[in-house]
Scaffold this active site. Structure first.
Site, short mmCIF file in Angstrom:
data_model
loop_
_atom_site.label_atom_id
_atom_site.label_comp_id
_atom_site.label_asym_id
_atom_site.label_seq_id
_atom_site.Cartn_x
_atom_site.Cartn_y
_atom_site.Cartn_z
N ASP A 11 -1.54 -0.75 5.90
CA ASP A 11 -1.83 -0.29 7.24
C ASP A 11 -3.30 0.01 7.47
O ASP A 11 -3.73 0.17 8.58
CB ASP A 11 -1.02 0.97 7.56
CG ASP A 11 -1.56 2.17 6.83
OD1 ASP A 11 -1.96 2.01 5.67
OD2 ASP A 11 -1.60 3.26 7.42
N ASP A 50 0.87 -1.16 0.00
CA ASP A 50 0.00 0.00 0.00
C ASP A 50 0.92 1.22 0.00
O ASP A 50 2.11 1.10 0.28
CB ASP A 50 -0.84 -0.07 1.27
CG ASP A 50 -1.71 1.14 1.44
OD1 ASP A 50 -2.26 1.58 0.43
OD2 ASP A 50 -1.81 1.63 2.56
N ASP A 54 -6.67 -2.26 3.14
CA ASP A 54 -5.67 -3.26 2.77
C ASP A 54 -6.01 -4.64 3.30
O ASP A 54 -5.29 -5.60 3.04
CB ASP A 54 -4.29 -2.86 3.29
CG ASP A 54 -3.90 -1.48 2.84
OD1 ASP A 54 -4.10 -1.19 1.65
OD2 ASP A 54 -3.42 -0.69 3.66
#
Lengths: 348, 1104
Positions: free
Chosen positions: B814, B408, B818
């Site tokens: 995080d 990410d 995700d």
């Protein structure tokens, strides 16, 4: 499962490792960071070649000594199970051995080729007798051997636990099939004294076979497996039984019968008078009589010595080959240019 | 369920909701008794422990295997081992696990008891009296004071604050440390809590585990009002900064959201374990073949001796004529059955061929490895005080074989600590000069002094913009600027926290701390403050601003929260002069389409659009602000819609969205903001290092393409010399043509290629049959960057790789967006960051910083893989060599499954004699130091090449095993040929020899000898001797006294030495040859490492 370090943490970075008070925390730190003092062996050519040489240097002498020891042992082996059957029964040995009225005695003449020093061990050797068969090995009761009739849970002894409705002591197939050929020896006209005591392990005699346990209802059935026992002698003194009950590891085995405590000279003829009682004919087994001296290494078996010499000399040979290979084609020790990632760079 | 046709409430949703009568627990629980507040997290009671624990334990295949083997052994014809002996391994494992479970459960009982016996004041008979938590019922009114934990899920009725605000900390629930605000309804917060006056009905949803949503209505004094997430406080949270709160219990005990959420995520299987299972099947084949050989041998032997077996002294198939059962066969069931029994009993004897204990060993080893990963101080993030976490214990070794990293961007590559950098107001760009220049301007009296704990406050103020703000409010531009900052300050959900008790009087608001769920919003509010628009108070009904010294109280009529469909949020605000405005902020695409059309607006829009592109190319996150004045008719219509939407139980979010769409139209563009999201420390180095290690890094982000590319450039993922292929398809057919074009393009370019693809194209590609084309394209590019992707698309991309290759994938992120990706990938890593803990909760490993990934993969991943690969091979070998040794012996015992070893030694072999060293080595051994591994990232490729565990190694190892077992068997066989050796002496020799052999074998492969390795290896050998001595000292065992006699003979010792040397000779030769002439990378690096150490130690001159 979930291992969570949690939020709390001691700050290990600030530990002053020189301070003696912190020796413990230093050890913990080394442990948790996987930096404990360690020995990291690497197989360098020197180490490898050195190890092989060392192995050769140690193994060859050991092999030579062993070989010498085993070759110093003299033994006389005499197979008598066929020759001791009278000619009339040669075609039907089983009938011969099963018939209690046929004479079982037999004479053998053993020529001594090399002088034998006392003590000379007398063994009988059986072949093709699977004393290590599971049915056989399990068919005994240690508790009964020690406690006698007081112990009555002898189901492990089946099918030889009861006869005529009474328990058998000692029970089980092992005791039932007790070897019962007997030997007596003479040289010329003089009888050789055979020591029949102390042939079993002391530990067995003292702790495993009861001193107050006497044979009971033993070999009373219609189907006799082997030797009978003197009912007046406790099991702990029935050494033939004790020896027999240490069942052999392999189907071809020797068991100690006794010792001759006299030296035999070269050219002596030892006359053996034996009672050929034991039935090996029904299963095609063989019986042999063995007279053997002994060395620190045991009997006449050169395998150990030969194997040691073989391993030792091949080590030396391998060491030489390695040395040659290394000299011809050395790789610089720990040279990181040989890493696969770097090799490409070099070639291009 | 309950109350299908209750007298007053028979709406359509009534059967789906629960009714709570405030302060009337009797009536509440009348029709249907709700769960009380007693919680039980423990699994067992004293009585249920044994059956339940056993039941749970036997869910594991390993234990069932043990059980079946033990059960087989209880059958009389198969009794290979004694009864107790055969049960030992099973009992041992069961007992150990039961003790562990029992201890854990005892601790749970203790904490349950503590929890249940806590006391809280509950409104009873006209007064708040303390009551134990476990006795609290749904419907009761409970008071919770500051810093106390909340006993159950409650709807707020009132707080010590007159406006009805309560602050709670939800750390235990979602891990977010910032305070959240909850509101009591204005209607209830002024009620007196000193009599039986409180009454009303709350109609709420059935208990569910969604901690971010709550829908209910409350009816009180014939007034119906809606309740939402902001009105409920949940068990597990703590009341902070509020003297007391009073609430009515709606969910209690096991039905609270906190308790419903305590479930574990499904476990993953490591790849090495999957491959190992294949090899286990081979071992089963071996086992089957061995048993078959024994069975056939038995059959042939019986046929050959059929006439003799009745008289054979060592077989004797029948009882004697006068015995117990005259003439009946004893444990003899005919040749076919005997053959079958021989097969079964050989399974019992050879049972450890299938290394069931390996699974337990692996678990222990992983536990130890996890301990070291957690304790690694290089993976400890001091800024957030978070250690590394291992949430999954099954996939440690997968870390050593990762090929693809899906990352990410926000919060993972970047810090997610937002800083306000640029603003475009009314088509004018501010602070487009260098930021340093801005900072040098003398505006100290306006800029907040930067505080260490509040990083959002160090905003650099643009003097031009500041100047504009200090003009009289006149003209479009000035009004736009005013509204721009009003929007920044008002259109958010940020809570100002006053650290100084009476700072409102001090006017300075220096100690204001902004707490909010989104870092972007915090940054924007902090920026507004820097420009003099200080948000200092927020309640459910209004917000208070300090605009350049003037206090401004704004009524918040409604708030449309951010959602992923609209991608914007808005507030409806009534100004003191009764004007009503809608203030909107959101993503550029979502706002630029709903702007008012007009001649001069177009210029501004164009200019702003220009600025937006510029900002995102600098790597800034952009937001567009817009506003609109509401006319009275619009306001009324909106109010009706809003009221209806918020009070409805069903489809509330849909109705709210419609309402929002109604007001969010014809907007006036105010400007745009650019927020910088700083790169995390060490990100470029980590990415470079991973690239060298042969790991492909793909970035999947929800950001705009320009932002994504610029971030990728700054973190060295993209390099300027890389050829970029960009796919922005807007239709399926376009994508269909773009993909092959891109593929041909790759062929023409030399050098590395980066593929940049956006979410729109991915929609067409992933949902159609273009997947395989994308796969081919993406795998031939060195970098892939996906922007504007939705959470599910992230998972789709991971799946694209996972389903088409054998390569291991790792996803790191995080945020909640995700989670799907983290769960899809082989290894999921969560970053404990600013965005809550959902990612961490779903992950297998969690850590504080992206840069730890380098160490996690290159160092710990490598170590774990090496250790585990060796552990598996070694355990296969260790068990197989023992089984083969038994097998050879059975061949010369008339196939009768006799074991020369005593029963106890056979059982202890894998449990006691040889288990500890492999565990210790599996945890502590390491081939290379972390410095070397980090210095040469290429070494990581050993994992990609499956160097530690592969089929070739397995078969080599099996060949070696057979050689070693033959040596083990043959040396004593020939040494003791035609000798007086008895079966127990032979067994004793083999026991000791095999244990020493496997330990020396292990010792040969240990790469790092520490104290514990020495202790465990040599300790095991010593322990084995001790056990053999003890077993030989018990007179009732047939093997009594054996070792004492044996140890006297030199033959015994010479045989053992010969066995070990001869058995290990081929292995040692191969190993040395390999080391000297075909050294692997790891071996060379290892030599280099040791050389370096020696140089350090002895000085360089000696080793030159």
């Amino acid at each position: 499962m979930d291992v969570d370090g949690g939020g709390m943490s001691t700050d290990i970075n600030n530990i002053n490792i020189n301070h003696p008070l912190h020796a413990r925390s230093k050890a913990i730190h080394q442990f948790t960071q996987q930096t404990l003092p360690a020995c990291k062996p690497v197989l360098t050519p020197a180490w490898v070649i050195g190890t092989f040489f060392l192995m050769g240097v140690v193994f060859i002498p050991v092999g030579l000594i062993s070989l010498h020891a085993s070759q110093s042992v003299n033994e006389i082996v005499d197979r008598y199970d066929i020759d001791c059957v009278p000619d009339t029964f040669k075609s039907n040995k089983i009938a011969y051995i099963k018939n209690a009225s046929t004479p079982k005695s037999c004479h053998r003449y053993l020529k001594v080729d090399k002088p034998m020093k006392a003590p000379i061990y007398i063994y009988y050797q059986l072949d093709n007798f699977y004393q290590n068969h599971r049915r056989y090995v399990k068919s005994r009761s240690e508790d009964q051997l020690l406690h006698g009739l007081r112990y009555n849970k002898t189901s492990s002894c089946e099918p030889q636990a009861f006869e005529n409705g009474l328990p058998i002591v000692p029970c089980g197939l092992v005791a039932w099939s007790l070897f019962n050929d007997t030997y007596s020896f003479s040289r010329g006209t003089k009888k050789l004294k055979v020591e029949r005591k102390n042939i079993a392990w002391k530990s067995d005699r003292n702790h495993k076979f009861g001193t107050q346990v006497y044979p009971f209802n033993f070999q009373n059935g219609s189907f006799i497996g082997g030797g009978k026992l003197d009912k007046t002698i406790p099991l702990s003194e029935q050494e033939d039984l004790i020896v027999w009950m240490r069942t052999a590891a392999f189907p071809s085995f020797r068991k100690l019968y006794g010792r001759i405590e006299e030296d035999l000279e070269e050219g002596d003829i030892v006359v053996v008078r034996l009672m050929n009682n034991y039935n090996t004919y029904s299963f095609g087994g063989t019986k042999m009589l063995v007279l053997s001296t002994s060395s620190w290494l045991g009997g006449n078996n050169s395998f150990l010595g030969v194997a040691y010499i073989f391993v030792g000399s091949s080590s030396i040979l391998i060491a030489l080959i390695f040395l040659l290979l290394h000299v011809k084609n050395p790789r610089p020790y720990g040279d990181t240019t040989y890493l696969s990632g770097n090799r490409k760079d070099i070639s291009s | 369920m309950q109350l299908n046709n209750h007298n007053t409430h028979n709406g359509p949703a009534s059967h789906n909701s629960r009714l709570v009568y405030i302060n009337n627990p009797q009536r509440t629980n009348e029709e249907y008794e709700f769960t009380g507040n007693k919680i039980t997290t423990s699994k067992y009671t004293i009585f249920s422990f044994l059956p339940k624990n056993l039941f749970i334990q036997f869910h594991r295949v390993a234990y069932v295997y043990f059980l079946v083997i033990a059960a087989l052994n209880q059958l009389p014809p198969l009794a290979v081992f004694g009864r107790t002996v055969s049960l030992f391994p099973l009992l041992f494992v069961l007992t150990v696990t039961a003790i562990k479970d029992g201890y854990e459960d005892w601790r749970r009982h203790r904490s349950d008891r503590n929890e249940n016996n806590k006391e809280s004041p509950v409104f009873q008979i006209g007064k708040f009296r303390p009551k134990r938590w476990k006795d609290i019922q749904v419907g009761e009114v409970v008071k919770v004071c500051a810093d106390e934990a909340i006993p159950c899920d409650m709807v707020l009725l009132g707080t010590s604050d007159p406006s009805g605000v309560a602050y709670i900390q939800t750390m235990n629930l979602d891990g977010e440390s910032n305070l959240k605000t909850r509101y009591a309804r204005q209607e209830t917060c002024f009620m007196p809590f000193d009599g039986d006056l409180i009454s009303g009905v709350i109609r709420c949803e059935q208990p569910n585990r969604n901690i971010y949503e709550f829908t209910a209505t409350m009816e009180m004094n014939a007034q119906k009002m809606s309740l939402s997430q902001s009105n409920i406080i949940l068990r597990g949270c703590q009341v902070k900064n509020t003297e007391w709160v009073v609430g009515v219990v709606v969910y209690a005990g096991q039905e609270t959201k906190a308790m419903l959420n305590s479930a574990v995520s499904p476990s993953k299987r490591s790849k090495l374990e999957q491959q190992m299972n294949k090899e286990t099947i081979w071992l089963s084949v071996f086992l089957f073949v061995l048993c078959l050989v024994v069975a056939i041998g038995m059959c042939l032997w019986l046929i050959r001796h059929e006439q003799q077996i009745d008289t054979l002294p060592y077989y004797r198939k029948s009882y004697s004529i006068k015995g117990k059962f005259p003439g009946k066969p004893y444990k003899y069931y005919g040749i076919p059955m005997e053959t079958f029994f021989a097969f079964l009993s050989s399974i019992i004897v050879f049972q450890i061929m299938i290394p069931i204990s390996l699974y337990i060993t692996m678990e222990l080893v992983r536990l130890g490895q996890s301990y070291f990963m957690i304790e690694d101080k290089h993976m400890y993030d001091s800024s957030t005080n978070s250690r590394f976490q291992c949430r999954s214990l099954n996939i440690n070794e997968d870390l050593g074989q990762i090929r693809y990293v899906f990352s990410d961007k926000t919060g993972t590559l970047t810090e997610n600590k937002m800083e306000f950098r640029k603003a475009s107001v009314f088509g004018k760009n501010y602070c487009n000069s260098s930021m340093v220049a801005c900072a040098t301007q003398d505006n100290a009296e306006i800029t907040e002094p930067a505080k260490g704990k509040n990083p959002k406050s160090d905003v650099i103020v643009d003097p031009g913009l500041m100047g504009l703000l200090h003009k009289e409010i006149d003209g479009d531009e000035r009004i736009a600027a005013h509204e721009f900052f009003l929007t920044l300050a008002a259109c958010n959900t940020v809570i100002p926290i006053n650290n100084q008790t009476n700072s409102i009087e001090t006017e300075l608001h220096q100690d204001l701390d902004y707490q909010g769920e989104s870092p972007d919003e915090q940054a924007l509010v902090a920026a507004a403050r820097a420009y003099g628009y200080i948000l200092f108070e927020r309640t459910s009904g209004h917000i208070a601003l300090d605009v350049n010294g003037k206090k401004l109280r704004l009524d918040v009529l409604g708030l449309h929260e951010f959602d992923s469909v609209r991608k914007r949020m808005s507030v409806v605000i009534r100004f003191p002069d009764n004007n009503v405005k809608v203030l909107v902020k959101g993503a550029d695409t979502s706002i630029l389409t709903i702007l008012r059309k007009g001649h001069d607006n177009d210029n501004i829009t164009l200019a702003t659009h220009h600025h937006l592109t510029e900002y995102s190319s600098l790597g800034l996150r952009t937001l567009v602000l817009a506003a609109k004045d509401l006319t009275n008719e619009e306001l009324e219509k909106w109010q009706l819609m809003y009221e209806d939407a918020t009070t409805s139980l069903a489809d509330r979010s849909l109705k709210l969205r419609e309402t929002a769409l109604f007001v969010e139209s014809n907007l006036r563009l105010l400007g745009a903001t650019g927020i910088e999201d700083k790169l995390q420390e060490g990100v470029p180095e980590t990415i470079e290092c991973l690239r060298q290690a042969g790991v492909k890094v793909w970035v999947l982000t929800g950001d705009k393409q320009e932002t994504a590319i610029s971030i990728a450039l700054s973190c060295k993922l993209l390099t300027p010399d890389m050829h970029q292929i960009i796919i922005n398809g807007t239709s399926e057919s376009e994508c269909k043509t773009l993909l092959p074009e891109a593929k041909t393009e790759i062929l023409t370019v030399d050098g590395s290629v980066a593929l940049i693809i956006d979410g729109n194209s991915l929609v067409y590609i992933l949902e159609r049959d273009l997947e395989s084309e994308l796969f081919e394209l993406a795998t031939s590019c060195s970098v892939v960057l996906c922007c504007r992707v939705a959470p599910l698309q992230k998972a789709g991309i991971v799946d694209l790789i996972k389903s088409r290759t054998d390569d291991m994938t790792l996803a790191i992120g995080d945020g909640a967006n995700d989670v799907s990706m983290i769960q899809m990938a082989d290894v999921g890593v969560g970053i404990c960051g600013q965005e809550g803990r959902q990612a961490v909760m779903a992950s297998d490993f969690a850590m504080g910083q992206f840069r730890f990934l380098r160490r996690l993969l290159l160092v710990h991943g490598h170590w774990n893989y090496q250790r585990m690969g060796y552990l598996v091979l070694y355990n296969f070998y260790r068990n197989a060599v023992f089984v083969f040794m038994l097998f050879w012996y059975i061949l010369c015992a008339a196939f009768s499954t006799t074991s020369a070893l005593t029963d106890w030694s056979s059982v202890f072999y894998s449990v006691i004699y040889t288990s500890l060293p492999t565990i210790i080595v599996g945890i502590l051994d390491k081939d290379l130091s972390h410095k070397t591994l980090l210095k040469y990232p290429k070494l990581y490729e050993a994992g990609h090449r499956h160097e530690s565990y592969n089929s070739f190694l397995f078969w080599i190892m099996m060949a070696d095993t057979i050689w070693q077992s033959l040596v083990l068997f043959c040396v004593p066989r020939f040494v003791y040929k035609e000798s007086t050796i008895d079966i127990w002496s032979m067994g004793s020799l083999w026991t000791v020899a095999v244990v020493i052999l496997v330990n020396i074998h292990l010792a040969m492969d240990v790469q790092r000898w520490v104290v514990y390795t020495h202790a465990s290896i040599w300790g095991s050998v010593a322990l084995t001797f001790a056990c053999v001595v003890v077993l030989d000292s018990i007179p009732v065992f047939p093997n009594y006294g054996t070792i004492y006699e044996l140890a006297k003979q030199p033959t015994y010792w010479l045989s053992i030495l010969l066995i070990i040397v001869a058995a290990l000779l081929p292995r040692f030769i191969t190993k040395s040859l390999h080391r000297m002439f075909w050294a692997s990378d790891i071996q060379i690096a290892r030599e280099a490492e040791i050389l370096r150490k020696k140089r350090l130690f002895y000085g360089p001159w000696k080793w030159r």
